[in-house]
Structures are given as structure tokens and as C-alpha cells.
Design a protein around this motif. Structure first.
Motif, short mmCIF file in Angstrom:
data_model
loop_
_atom_site.label_atom_id
_atom_site.label_comp_id
_atom_site.label_asym_id
_atom_site.label_seq_id
_atom_site.Cartn_x
_atom_site.Cartn_y
_atom_site.Cartn_z
N MET A 1 0.84 -1.19 0.00
CA MET A 1 0.00 0.00 0.00
C MET A 1 0.88 1.25 0.00
SD MET A 1 -2.98 0.98 2.66
CE MET A 1 -3.85 2.49 2.46
N VAL A 2 0.44 2.26 -0.67
CA VAL A 2 1.19 3.50 -0.79
C VAL A 2 1.06 4.30 0.50
CG1 VAL A 2 1.32 5.69 -2.03
CG2 VAL A 2 0.84 3.58 -3.27
N GLU A 3 2.18 4.82 0.98
CA GLU A 3 2.17 5.68 2.16
C GLU A 3 1.72 7.08 1.74
OE1 GLU A 3 3.04 5.53 5.53
OE2 GLU A 3 2.97 3.36 5.31
N LEU A 4 0.74 7.63 2.43
CA LEU A 4 0.29 9.00 2.17
C LEU A 4 1.09 9.93 3.06
CD1 LEU A 4 -3.56 8.44 2.02
CD2 LEU A 4 -1.97 8.65 0.12
N ASP A 5 1.72 10.94 2.46
CA ASP A 5 2.49 11.89 3.27
C ASP A 5 1.57 12.97 3.83
OD1 ASP A 5 2.09 13.83 1.26
OD2 ASP A 5 4.07 13.55 0.39
N ASP A 6 2.14 13.89 4.58
CA ASP A 6 1.34 14.93 5.24
C ASP A 6 0.56 15.77 4.25
OD1 ASP A 6 2.30 14.05 7.68
OD2 ASP A 6 3.82 15.60 7.85
N ARG A 7 1.17 16.07 3.11
CA ARG A 7 0.47 16.88 2.10
C ARG A 7 -0.73 16.11 1.54
NH1 ARG A 7 4.63 18.58 -2.33
NH2 ARG A 7 4.59 16.34 -2.48
N ASP A 8 -0.54 14.83 1.24
CA ASP A 8 -1.63 14.00 0.74
C ASP A 8 -2.79 13.99 1.74
OD1 ASP A 8 0.01 13.25 -1.43
OD2 ASP A 8 0.71 11.45 -0.39
N GLN A 9 -2.46 13.77 2.99
CA GLN A 9 -3.47 13.69 4.04
C GLN A 9 -4.21 15.02 4.20
OE1 GLN A 9 -1.91 12.01 7.68
NE2 GLN A 9 -0.67 10.55 6.52
N ALA A 10 -3.48 16.13 4.13
CA ALA A 10 -4.10 17.45 4.27
C ALA A 10 -5.11 17.69 3.15
CB ALA A 10 -3.03 18.54 4.28
N VAL A 11 -4.74 17.33 1.93
CA VAL A 11 -5.65 17.52 0.79
C VAL A 11 -6.86 16.62 0.93
CG1 VAL A 11 -5.88 17.23 -1.71
CG2 VAL A 11 -3.85 18.36 -0.78
N LEU A 12 -6.67 15.38 1.31
CA LEU A 12 -7.80 14.47 1.48
C LEU A 12 -8.74 14.95 2.58
CD1 LEU A 12 -6.15 10.95 1.06
CD2 LEU A 12 -7.72 12.10 -0.53
N LYS A 13 -8.20 15.53 3.64
CA LYS A 13 -9.06 16.04 4.72
C LYS A 13 -9.95 17.16 4.22
CE LYS A 13 -6.21 14.68 8.60
NZ LYS A 13 -5.30 15.09 9.67
N VAL A 14 -9.41 18.05 3.39
CA VAL A 14 -10.22 19.12 2.81
C VAL A 14 -11.31 18.53 1.93
CG1 VAL A 14 -10.22 21.09 1.22
CG2 VAL A 14 -8.38 20.85 2.90
N MET A 15 -10.94 17.54 1.13
CA MET A 15 -11.88 16.97 0.18
C MET A 15 -12.91 16.06 0.84
SD MET A 15 -9.42 16.42 -3.06
CE MET A 15 -10.82 16.21 -4.13
N ALA A 16 -12.67 15.65 2.07
CA ALA A 16 -13.64 14.81 2.79
C ALA A 16 -14.95 15.57 3.01
CB ALA A 16 -13.05 14.36 4.11
N ASP A 17 -14.90 16.90 2.98
CA ASP A 17 -16.10 17.72 3.17
C ASP A 17 -16.88 17.91 1.87
OD1 ASP A 17 -15.56 18.06 5.88
OD2 ASP A 17 -14.39 19.88 5.53
N GLY A 18 -16.34 17.44 0.76
CA GLY A 18 -17.03 17.57 -0.52
C GLY A 18 -16.06 17.96 -1.62
N ARG A 19 -16.61 18.24 -2.77
CA ARG A 19 -15.78 18.62 -3.91
C ARG A 19 -14.99 19.87 -3.61
NH1 ARG A 19 -19.97 17.65 -8.98
NH2 ARG A 19 -19.91 15.39 -8.85
N TYR A 48 -7.30 7.96 -5.35
CA TYR A 48 -7.87 8.52 -4.12
C TYR A 48 -8.82 9.69 -4.39
CZ TYR A 48 -4.53 5.74 -1.49
OH TYR A 48 -3.81 4.70 -0.96
N VAL A 49 -8.61 10.39 -5.49
CA VAL A 49 -9.50 11.48 -5.91
C VAL A 49 -9.74 11.34 -7.41
CG1 VAL A 49 -8.62 13.06 -4.14
CG2 VAL A 49 -7.70 13.19 -6.45
N GLU A 50 -10.78 12.00 -7.89
CA GLU A 50 -11.01 12.03 -9.33
C GLU A 50 -11.40 13.44 -9.75
OE1 GLU A 50 -13.99 9.14 -10.20
OE2 GLU A 50 -15.60 10.29 -9.29
N GLN A 51 -11.02 13.76 -10.96
CA GLN A 51 -11.35 15.07 -11.49
C GLN A 51 -12.75 15.00 -12.07
OE1 GLN A 51 -8.53 16.54 -14.35
NE2 GLN A 51 -9.29 18.62 -14.18
N VAL A 52 -13.63 15.87 -11.55
CA VAL A 52 -15.02 15.88 -11.98
C VAL A 52 -15.16 16.72 -13.25
CG1 VAL A 52 -17.38 16.50 -11.33
CG2 VAL A 52 -15.79 15.63 -9.61
N THR A 53 -14.63 17.91 -13.20
CA THR A 53 -14.55 18.81 -14.35
C THR A 53 -13.21 19.52 -14.25
OG1 THR A 53 -15.58 20.67 -13.19
CG2 THR A 53 -17.05 19.21 -14.41
N ARG A 54 -12.95 20.35 -15.22
CA ARG A 54 -11.68 21.09 -15.19
C ARG A 54 -11.62 21.92 -13.90
NH1 ARG A 54 -9.75 26.17 -17.68
NH2 ARG A 54 -7.51 25.90 -17.93
N GLY A 55 -10.63 21.61 -13.06
CA GLY A 55 -10.42 22.38 -11.84
C GLY A 55 -11.30 21.99 -10.66
#
Length: 72
Positions: A1-19, A48-55
Motif C-alpha cells: 500500500m502507498v504511504e500517504l504523506d502529510d500533504r496528501d493527508q491534508a488535501v484528502l481532509k479538505v476533500m472529505a467535506d465535498g468537492r 484517491y481522488v477524481e477530477q469531476v470537471t476542469r479544476g
């Protein structure tokens, strides 16, 4: 399994609230623009994430599961 670093985790935490777009992620995490883009590309490549539309990105089930493992 891939280790998620602090930056990865920070971004995922923001995205846990929605797009999110890179600007919102920068505001919430205080990461630099290039770092946010690098992390989003990495997380998308790993499924871990997907692009829904541009940006606009959303967390996947795999990303949500990874967040659950981090919080435990």
C-alpha cells in the motif's frame, strides 16, 4: 500500500467535506500552488481522488477509506 504523506493527508481532509478546487485546497492547507497540483495529480493517479470537471475534484471511496485508516 502507498504511504500517504502529510500533504496528501491534508488535501484528502479538505476533500472529505465535498468537492474542492485547487484554490480552496490552497486556502485550507496553506500549501503552495505547485504543491497542490502535484498532490492532486498523484492522488488521482493512485485513485484517491477524481477530477469531476476542469479544476474540480472529489474524493473517491478509496480516498475516503484511506482517511478512515488515518483517523484510527
Amino acid at each position: 500500500m502507498v504511504e500517504l504523506d502529510d500533504r496528501d493527508q491534508a488535501v484528502l481532509k479538505v476533500m472529505a467535506d465535498g468537492r474542492a478546487n485547487p484554490y480552496l485546497i490552497r486556502e485550507e492547507t496553506e500549501l503552495e500552488k505547485g504543491d497542490v497540483n502535484t498532490v492532486l495529480v498523484r492522488l488521482a493517479r493512485l485513485g484517491y481522488v477524481e477530477q469531476v470537471t476542469r479544476g474540480l475534484y472529489e474524493i473517491t471511496d478509496k480516498g475516503s477509506n484511506a482517511m478512515g485508516e488515518i483517523d484510527e
